[in-house]
Design a protein around this motif. Structure first.
Motif, PDB file in Angstrom:
ATOM      1  N   ASP A   6       0.810  -1.223   0.000  1.00 32.99           N
ATOM      2  CA  ASP A   6       0.000   0.000   0.000  1.00 32.99           C
ATOM      3  C   ASP A   6       0.844   1.275   0.000  1.00 32.99           C
ATOM      4  O   ASP A   6       0.289   2.376   0.081  1.00 32.99           O
ATOM      5  N   CYS A   7       2.166   1.124  -0.089  1.00 25.85           N
ATOM      6  CA  CYS A   7       3.064   2.280   0.061  1.00 25.85           C
ATOM      7  C   CYS A   7       3.462   2.831  -1.311  1.00 25.85           C
ATOM      8  O   CYS A   7       3.960   2.088  -2.167  1.00 25.85           O
ATOM      9  N   ILE A   8       3.275   4.145  -1.504  1.00 26.21           N
ATOM     10  CA  ILE A   8       3.572   4.703  -2.835  1.00 26.21           C
ATOM     11  C   ILE A   8       5.066   4.672  -3.133  1.00 26.21           C
ATOM     12  O   ILE A   8       5.452   4.516  -4.297  1.00 26.21           O
ATOM     13  N   PHE A   9       5.905   4.812  -2.120  1.00 29.94           N
ATOM     14  CA  PHE A   9       7.345   4.755  -2.398  1.00 29.94           C
ATOM     15  C   PHE A   9       7.787   3.323  -2.722  1.00 29.94           C
ATOM     16  O   PHE A   9       8.663   3.131  -3.578  1.00 29.94           O
ATOM     17  N   CYS A  10       7.172   2.319  -2.090  1.00 32.46           N
ATOM     18  CA  CYS A  10       7.458   0.933  -2.480  1.00 32.46           C
ATOM     19  C   CYS A  10       7.037   0.687  -3.931  1.00 32.46           C
ATOM     20  O   CYS A  10       7.709  -0.041  -4.672  1.00 32.46           O
ATOM     21  N   LYS A  11       5.942   1.335  -4.336  1.00 35.87           N
ATOM     22  CA  LYS A  11       5.498   1.184  -5.732  1.00 35.87           C
ATOM     23  C   LYS A  11       6.488   1.842  -6.688  1.00 35.87           C
ATOM     24  O   LYS A  11       6.705   1.363  -7.813  1.00 35.87           O
ATOM     25  N   ASP A  48      14.110  -0.936   0.740  1.00 36.69           N
ATOM     26  CA  ASP A  48      13.270  -1.662   1.693  1.00 36.69           C
ATOM     27  C   ASP A  48      12.316  -0.704   2.387  1.00 36.69           C
ATOM     28  O   ASP A  48      12.662   0.460   2.616  1.00 36.69           O
ATOM     29  N   HIS A  49      11.149  -1.211   2.755  1.00 29.71           N
ATOM     30  CA  HIS A  49      10.177  -0.380   3.464  1.00 29.71           C
ATOM     31  C   HIS A  49      10.531  -0.278   4.943  1.00 29.71           C
ATOM     32  O   HIS A  49      10.598  -1.297   5.648  1.00 29.71           O
ATOM     33  N   HIS A  50      10.778   0.937   5.400  1.00 30.27           N
ATOM     34  CA  HIS A  50      10.929   1.248   6.824  1.00 30.27           C
ATOM     35  C   HIS A  50      10.047   2.463   7.062  1.00 30.27           C
ATOM     36  O   HIS A  50      10.110   3.436   6.300  1.00 30.27           O
ATOM     37  N   PHE A  99       4.715   7.353   4.733  1.00 31.10           N
ATOM     38  CA  PHE A  99       5.293   6.617   5.861  1.00 31.10           C
ATOM     39  C   PHE A  99       6.207   5.503   5.370  1.00 31.10           C
ATOM     40  O   PHE A  99       6.038   4.328   5.722  1.00 31.10           O
ATOM     41  N   HIS A 100       7.158   5.913   4.540  1.00 23.09           N
ATOM     42  CA  HIS A 100       8.309   5.104   4.105  1.00 23.09           C
ATOM     43  C   HIS A 100       9.476   6.065   4.284  1.00 23.09           C
ATOM     44  O   HIS A 100       9.493   7.130   3.646  1.00 23.09           O
ATOM     45  N   PHE A 101      10.416   5.722   5.155  1.00 24.31           N
ATOM     46  CA  PHE A 101      11.476   6.652   5.530  1.00 24.31           C
ATOM     47  C   PHE A 101      12.073   7.340   4.293  1.00 24.31           C
ATOM     48  O   PHE A 101      12.363   6.688   3.286  1.00 24.31           O
TER      49      PHE A 101
HETATM   50 ZN    ZN Z   1       7.337   1.644   1.366  1.00 26.06          ZN
END
Ligand code: ZN
Ligand code: AMP
Length: 137
Positions: A6-11, A48-50, A99-101
């Motif tokens: 669900d994280c846009i930065f992970c996408k 990586d997601h943090h 909420f992805h560092f």
């Molecule tokens: Zn993320």
């Protein structure tokens, strides 16, 4: 690699959302912010997601910071920035919205409109001393 679907930065890391990448290595990626504070404003993230500064591993933080410094040099060199602000927002009250560092690398120019978000003024000495006591008890 730890990802949050669900994280846009992970996408962005996964290539599912577009981004304009300016630097990348095996653990980090840096891309232009879509709402730039100044021209060249870049967001640097671990792949990586943090969630935030309080949960990221020290070694991942170090890798992200190293990339941020490389980006600061790039912005200074290619865009003729005369200064750089490095900013992290940790928590909603502190303006974190993704909420992805991430580290904001904001190049500064002689005539840009940015100002300090607080007015520096001498603090109350007793209050500072009490805060110190709380922190070192
Ligand atoms: Zn993320
Ligand atoms: P923060 O408020 O510290 O969490 O910062 C999040 C930043 O990410 C903001 O400056 C946004 O403009 C930026 N941002 C959000 N979505 C994207 C995106 N898809 N591509 C580039 N930057 C983004």
């Amino acid at each position: 690699m730890a990802q949050d679907p669900d994280c846009i930065f992970c996408k962005i890391v996964a290539g599912e959302l577009p981004s304009l990448v300016v630097a990348e290595d095996d653990r980090t990626i840096a891309f232009l912010d879509v709402n730039p504070a100044t021209p060249g404003h870049t967001v640097v993230i671990p792949k990586d997601h943090h969630r935030d500064l309080l949960t990221i591993d020290d070694d991942v933080l170090a890798a992200t910071t190293a990339t941020a410094r490389r980006v600061a040099a790039l912005l200074s060199d290619r865009l003729d920035a005369v200064g750089v602000n490095l900013l992290n927002n940790c928590g909603a009250q502190a303006w974190q919205t993704v909420f992805h560092f991430h580290l904001h690398v904001v190049p500064r120019y002689a005539s840009d409109p940015l100002t300090l978000p607080w007015v520096p003024a001498p603090g109350d000495r007793d209050e500072i001393t009490a805060t110190h006591a709380t922190l070192t008890a």
